[in-house]
Design a protein around this motif. Structure first.
Motif, mmCIF file in Angstrom:
data_model
loop_
_atom_site.group_PDB
_atom_site.id
_atom_site.type_symbol
_atom_site.label_atom_id
_atom_site.label_comp_id
_atom_site.label_asym_id
_atom_site.label_seq_id
_atom_site.Cartn_x
_atom_site.Cartn_y
_atom_site.Cartn_z
ATOM 1 N N TYR A 1 38.392 -38.937 -68.111
ATOM 2 C CA TYR A 1 37.169 -38.478 -69.483
ATOM 3 C C TYR A 1 37.118 -39.387 -70.339
ATOM 4 N N ALA B 1 27.573 -35.228 -67.358
ATOM 5 C CA ALA B 1 28.396 -35.654 -67.210
ATOM 6 C C ALA B 1 29.151 -35.624 -66.383
ATOM 7 N N SER C 1 24.870 -34.025 -64.241
ATOM 8 C CA SER C 1 24.726 -35.107 -64.134
ATOM 9 C C SER C 1 23.856 -35.970 -62.809
ATOM 10 N N TYR D 1 19.290 -40.851 -62.244
ATOM 11 C CA TYR D 1 20.050 -42.530 -62.307
ATOM 12 C C TYR D 1 19.275 -42.809 -61.228
ATOM 13 N N GLY E 1 28.277 -42.627 -74.279
ATOM 14 C CA GLY E 1 30.014 -41.935 -74.992
ATOM 15 C C GLY E 1 30.817 -43.419 -75.229
ATOM 16 N N ASP F 1 23.374 -38.967 -78.994
ATOM 17 C CA ASP F 1 24.746 -38.076 -78.339
ATOM 18 C C ASP F 1 25.878 -38.734 -77.977
ATOM 19 N N LEU G 1 26.464 -33.035 -76.061
ATOM 20 C CA LEU G 1 27.805 -33.335 -76.479
ATOM 21 C C LEU G 1 28.470 -33.254 -74.770
ATOM 22 N N ARG H 1 32.122 -35.399 -74.273
ATOM 23 C CA ARG H 1 33.525 -34.690 -73.275
ATOM 24 C C ARG H 1 33.920 -33.668 -74.134
HETATM 25 C C1 LIG Z 1 33.328 -38.519 -68.077
HETATM 26 C C2 LIG Z 1 32.018 -38.591 -68.283
HETATM 27 C C3 LIG Z 1 30.606 -38.833 -68.140
HETATM 28 C C4 LIG Z 1 29.255 -38.804 -68.081
HETATM 29 N N1 LIG Z 1 28.867 -39.009 -67.323
HETATM 30 C C5 LIG Z 1 27.452 -39.552 -67.046
HETATM 31 C C6 LIG Z 1 26.985 -39.231 -66.315
HETATM 32 O O1 LIG Z 1 26.661 -39.521 -64.851
HETATM 33 N N2 LIG Z 1 25.179 -39.786 -66.670
HETATM 34 C C7 LIG Z 1 24.482 -39.891 -67.535
HETATM 35 O O2 LIG Z 1 23.332 -39.741 -68.347
HETATM 36 N N3 LIG Z 1 25.682 -39.963 -68.844
HETATM 37 C C8 LIG Z 1 27.576 -39.985 -68.954
HETATM 38 N N4 LIG Z 1 28.133 -39.773 -69.092
HETATM 39 C C9 LIG Z 1 27.877 -39.361 -71.335
HETATM 40 C C10 LIG Z 1 26.795 -38.524 -71.331
HETATM 41 O O3 LIG Z 1 26.352 -37.761 -70.994
HETATM 42 C C11 LIG Z 1 27.207 -38.530 -73.245
HETATM 43 O O4 LIG Z 1 26.209 -39.644 -73.153
HETATM 44 C C12 LIG Z 1 28.403 -38.640 -73.667
HETATM 45 O O5 LIG Z 1 29.450 -37.972 -73.842
HETATM 46 C C13 LIG Z 1 28.266 -38.384 -74.728
HETATM 47 O O6 LIG Z 1 29.260 -38.527 -75.908
HETATM 48 P P1 LIG Z 1 30.801 -37.333 -76.407
HETATM 49 O O7 LIG Z 1 31.496 -37.804 -74.676
HETATM 50 O O8 LIG Z 1 31.469 -38.239 -77.675
HETATM 51 O O9 LIG Z 1 30.009 -36.122 -76.221
HETATM 52 C C14 LIG Z 1 28.999 -39.242 -69.191
HETATM 53 C C15 LIG Z 1 30.038 -38.849 -70.140
HETATM 54 C C16 LIG Z 1 31.634 -38.760 -69.568
HETATM 55 C C17 LIG Z 1 32.809 -38.888 -70.561
#
Ligand SMILES: Cc1cc2nc3c(=O)[nH]c(=O)nc-3n(C[C@H](O)[C@H](O)[C@H](O)COP(=O)(O)O)c2cc1C
Length: 550
Positions: free
Chosen positions: A215, A268, A296, A328, A442, A475, A497, A499
């Motif tokens: 995470y 996520a 996701s 995706y 992220g 984000d 958001l 995480r």
């Molecule tokens: C554990 C994790 C899994 C994620 N999985 C995806 C995903 O499957 N598809 C996607 O577009 N973004 C994914 N993201 C990115 C998030 O959608 C988002 O862009 C990002 O978490 C934003 O930053 P923050 O965690 O600081 O809020 C993931 C982020 C995390 C932390």
């Protein structure tokens, strides 16, 4: 395990009920496989996916992806010999504990169920939840002999574990379950959590080691990951005074859907890693607080289960909730199309096409913990990561593909997730995209990619009117109500958001999700009052002072 599904917070509670996922044609609740061939067809479909391999060929400048489909062959005792007749260690199996890398031990044999679990009649969740573990004690009572042999391709068999070590594995698993149970029982009450970052502190007691790192971590040096937060902290707000702020209205629309606040749950993967109810906690929490949930493409619960939960919670709240589906584009386009159609039919109101992930991420810290090794051959990527990403991400994705996606989407609007440059925002607008999410994923994809908030600042500086022509979202690193207001003041319709919601649900399930929204709501309303604004459109760019030039 193939037809059971965990339904409560207790991972050991299983019921033999086929999920709505596929297999709707089978009304059976029995533990026997249906006699019709459709179970086998789907399983073979999954196995077929297992049999698709991609080789990387490095030319002078380019990497070319080659697709070679191996024909499906049912596994037989002969084909199920352990590779090199060597035993796999428990530690090796335990490394494969994610939805995109899921191995299990069954009666001393190790199987890779990564490509299969989405097709599991009892839902993917139960497999992902037990990935990396010995599942014999829950599988055997529920499945007739031959289930594995008849339904998995030989490639899924990875080897054997030393039978003498099986007891040790079971004991270690029980000890971990007991540890998590004890930690959960001793958690501070959810009402004592006052800021979003506290959820991470609590969740990290539950999610130790690589689960927590999954995470938390960012790509490579984690520069973009760390900057996401700090880019907001470099800017300051300039409040207006002596204005009547007795009534505050923070409502808006997010992805075209009414929302109680200018925030949404960013899609996520692997919510299940933190809590046995995973994404379902987020569905309930989003619906009950009136915000939009992003699902996701690789969520740990199958989409059908999430859509089912959506229906249930909509009955409770007596109305529709906001749900959007992240896409995706897989190399196997028809699989993407199937999921998109399912999401739209299930009521998802927008598609978020992730465009910053045309190849996989590489999080060194997670791989290190897994013990991943590289190859002696320079330029070869690490294996577990490679296997997953080739299946999910299509590096050929380009603007022309939007014609195909728009056709699939029909009236449902499409937003591009993971845009950084003003030129790409303009091209997206020309292609009829409803909006862009300015994001570096992220900090998990291209390390050193600019933060979403810095992209917004830069776009606003270059073309302040652009945000009125195409919706912009941000984000990455949003942790406080004041972060949200800064983004809105600079032209964002709302912020996502990731995480914070993952940690909140990991620590406290649905209650944590609701608490996270309430904390942000309170911070947003207080900050709006202190800024002297009553509605979001009263927030203006001149109210933000960025201390550091871009
Ligand atoms: C554990 C994790 C899994 C994620 N999985 C995806 C995903 O499957 N598809 C996607 O577009 N973004 C994914 N993201 C990115 C998030 O959608 C988002 O862009 C990002 O978490 C934003 O930053 P923050 O965690 O600081 O809020 C993931 C982020 C995390 C932390």
């Amino acid at each position: 395990m193939f037809i059971a599904r965990a339904t409560t917070a207790s991972s050991s509670t299983l019921r033999a009920a086929p999920s709505r996922a596929a297999f709707r044609s089978h009304s059976t609740r029995s533990t026997r496989l249906p006699s019709s061939s459709s179970w086998g067809r789907v399983a073979i479909g999954a196995a077929g996916a297992l049999a698709v391999t991609y080789g990387l060929t490095r030319n002078a400048q380019t990497i070319r992806l080659e697709e070679t489909k191996a024909p499906f062959e049912p596994s037989t005792p002969e084909t199920r010999r352990a590779p090199d007749d060597k035993y796999l260690t428990l530690e090796e199996v335990a490394k494969h504990n994610l939805s995109q890398d899921a191995w299990v031990i069954l009666n001393g044999n190790v199987y890779d169920l990564t490509s299969f679990h989405k097709y599991h009649p009892g839902g993917a969740a139960v497999i992902v939840q037990h990935a990396g573990q010995d599942v014999s004690s829950i599988f055997n009572p529920l499945h007739p002999p031959g289930t594995i042999e008849n339904n998995l391709a030989p490639e899924a068999f990875k080897g054997k574990v030393d039978p003498k070590t099986a007891a040790k594995a079971a004991a270690a698993q029980d000890a971990e379950k007991a540890r998590v149970k004890a930690v959960r029982e001793a958690l501070p009450p959810v009402e004592t959590i006052l800021g979003l970052d506290e959820f991470q502190d609590v969740a990290s007691q539950i999610m130790v080691g690589k689960k927590g790192e999954y995470y938390h971590g960012g790509a490579l040096d984690g520069i973009s990951n760390a900057e996401n937060k700090s880019s907001f902290r470099r800017c300051r707000l300039i409040p207006r005074v002596m204005r009547d702020v007795s009534v505050i209205a923070p409502q808006t629309t997010i992805f075209g859907v009414p929302s109680a606040l200018p925030i949404y749950i960013s899609p996520a993967s692997n919510a299940l890693l933190g809590h046995p109810e995973g994404e379902l906690n987020l569905t309930r929490g989003a619906a009950k607080t009136g915000i939009v949930q992003g699902i996701s493409f690789v969520s740990s619960f199958p989409l059908t289960d999430i859509l089912e939960e959506k229906e249930k919670v909509e009955e409770i709240i007596g109305g529709k909730m906001g749900m959007v589906f992240q896409v995706y584009v897989r190399q196997e386009r028809e699989k993407t199309a199937r999921q998109v159609k399912e999401a739209i039919e299930g009521g998802c109101q927008a598609l978020l096409l992730t465009v910053d992930s045309n190849t996989g991420d590489f999080r060194q810290s997670v791989e290190k913990m897994k013990g991943t090794t590289g190859s002696a051959e320079p330029g070869r990527k690490m294996k577990p990561f490679n296997e997953f990403t080739h299946n999910v991400h299509d590096p050929r994705l380009n603007w022309n593909d939007l014609v195909w996606l728009k056709e699939l989407a029909g009236d449902v609007p499409i937003y591009l997730k993971g845009v950084s440059s003003i030129e790409d925002v303009r091209i997206a607008k020309e292609h009829g995209m409803k909006g862009c999410i300015l994001s570096n994923h992220g900090g998990r994809q291209l390390d050193r990619a600019r933060t979403g908030f810095d992209s917004l600042r830069s776009i606003h500086a270059e073309d302040p009117k652009l945000s009125s022509q195409i919706e912009l979202y941000v984000d990455g690193g949003v942790r406080r109500g004041s972060d949200v207001l800064m983004a809105v003041a600079l032209g964002a319709k709302g912020v996502g958001l990731g995480r914070s919601f993952l940690y909140a649900q990991a620590a406290y399930g649905e209650k944590g999700t609701i608490r996270a929204v309430r904390i942000l709501e309170s911070e947003i309303i207080t900050a709006m009052q202190l800024m002297g604004v009553t509605k979001l459109d009263e927030l203006k760019p001149e109210m933000v002072d960025c201390l550091r030039a871009l």
